[in-house]
Design an enzyme around this catalytic site. Structure first.
Site, mmCIF file in Angstrom:
data_model
loop_
_atom_site.group_PDB
_atom_site.id
_atom_site.type_symbol
_atom_site.label_atom_id
_atom_site.label_comp_id
_atom_site.label_asym_id
_atom_site.label_seq_id
_atom_site.Cartn_x
_atom_site.Cartn_y
_atom_site.Cartn_z
ATOM 1 N N GLU A 224 -4.240 3.060 -3.270
ATOM 2 C CA GLU A 224 -5.166 3.445 -4.335
ATOM 3 C C GLU A 224 -4.508 4.345 -5.367
ATOM 4 O OE1 GLU A 224 -8.513 5.166 -2.397
ATOM 5 O OE2 GLU A 224 -9.495 3.231 -2.146
ATOM 6 N N ASN A 225 -5.011 4.237 -6.568
ATOM 7 C CA ASN A 225 -4.574 5.108 -7.671
ATOM 8 C C ASN A 225 -3.092 4.981 -7.984
ATOM 9 O OD1 ASN A 225 -7.214 6.135 -7.836
ATOM 10 N ND2 ASN A 225 -6.756 7.555 -6.143
ATOM 11 N N ARG A 226 -2.543 3.855 -7.645
ATOM 12 C CA ARG A 226 -1.121 3.589 -7.889
ATOM 13 C C ARG A 226 -0.198 4.541 -7.130
ATOM 14 N NH1 ARG A 226 -3.344 -0.657 -9.065
ATOM 15 N NH2 ARG A 226 -3.165 -1.663 -11.100
ATOM 16 N N LEU A 227 -0.759 5.164 -6.081
ATOM 17 C CA LEU A 227 0.071 6.062 -5.265
ATOM 18 C C LEU A 227 0.543 5.274 -4.039
ATOM 19 C CD1 LEU A 227 -1.908 9.421 -5.616
ATOM 20 C CD2 LEU A 227 0.108 8.620 -6.872
ATOM 21 N N HIS A 228 1.400 4.330 -4.315
ATOM 22 C CA HIS A 228 1.837 3.388 -3.286
ATOM 23 C C HIS A 228 2.809 4.050 -2.303
ATOM 24 C CE1 HIS A 228 0.110 0.882 -6.293
ATOM 25 N NE2 HIS A 228 1.085 1.111 -7.140
#
Ligand SMILES: Cc1cc2nc3c(=O)[nH]c(=O)nc-3n(C[C@H](O)[C@H](O)[C@H](O)COP(=O)(O)O)c2cc1C
Length: 229
Positions: free
Chosen positions: A205-209
């Site tokens: 999520e939220n590009r917090l890969h």
């Protein structure tokens, strides 16, 4: 008559790439979940990818090469084997990729497992497989694919489709199925990519890969590092 391409209007809102946004699932990849080595970790994810109905060919990977002048090129190729020695694919030794690899053996393999919000990126050095190994794999290929390996001068410019079909037809007449064994083309064979890094990317999520990368150590072991997404 309606224009069959009307729905492909690039200005249509549902086709605006900037507006395309998928939310990746929250389950992450933690250091404690990783296998001791990247091949075992790859095997785990590969097994899961193979069980995914949406992944038509989980063994399809993007092979990127660069020539001696550093000019890059990429294409999809099928993974045919993997173990501690590396990742194997088969191709034409006179193709662009093979010429690149003769000049510069450094290669990247990328597995785009998008339906799982995952990708695996291998970097390493490619070496040709032995002729016995190549022959053993060639024998497992369908007859038509064996003929195809002879018929195609992969990556060369040809005059027409008819030229290719004629070449295939000639070979099919020379080697009828079940009568005469198709010899292994000398210009065809495998490459085995010995990994020096293997990165496992899990979309979150939220590009917090999560990005966890195995790096080969000089003693043969592996170090794991986390990369910022
Ligand atoms: C799904 C898929 C699988 C492919 N598998 C192979 C393969 O295993 N070996 C191969 O030589 N080309 C394969 N190709 C074709 C390559 O993408 C490429 O067109 C060809 O190898 C010539 O590449 P080159 O001119 O860059 O060397 C595949 C293409 C697709 C789309």
């Amino acid at each position: 008559m309606t224009d069959p391409d009307a729905s492909l209007d690039p200005a249509a809102p549902d086709l605006d790439p900037a507006a395309m946004r998928k939310h990746y699932r929250a389950e992450g990849l933690a250091e404690r979940d990783l296998a001791d080595g990247p091949v075992e970790q790859f095997a785990r994810w590969f097994r899961q990818a193979a069980a995914q109905a949406h992944l038509f060919e989980p063994n399809a990977m993007i092979v990127s090469t660069a020539d001696g002048d550093g000019r890059p090129s990429a294409r999809t190729v099928l993974l045919k084997q993997f173990d501690e020695r590396g990742f194997v694919f088969y191709t034409n030794y006179e193709s662009r990729k093979a010429r690149d690899l003769a000049e510069n053996p450094y290669v990247s393999l990328l597995f785009p497992w998008h339906p799982m919000a995952r990708q695996v990126i291998v970097t390493g050095v490619a070496r040709r497989t032995g002729r016995d190994e190549t022959a053993a794999y060639f024998r497992t290929r369908p007859h038509g694919s064996q003929l195809g390996a002879w018929a195609s001068g992969q990556s060369s410019v040809i005059a027409s489709r008819a030229e290719l079909d004629a070449s295939y037809a000639e070979l099919a007449a020379r080697y009828p199925e079940g009568v005469e064994q198709v010899p292994v083309p000398p210009h065809w064979g495998g490459f085995r990519v010995a990994p020096s890094t293997v990165e496992f990317w899990q979309g979150r999520e939220n590009r917090l890969h999560d990005r966890l990368r195995y790096v080969a150590e000089p003693d043969g072991g592996w170090r794991v590092e986390r990369l910022s997404p």
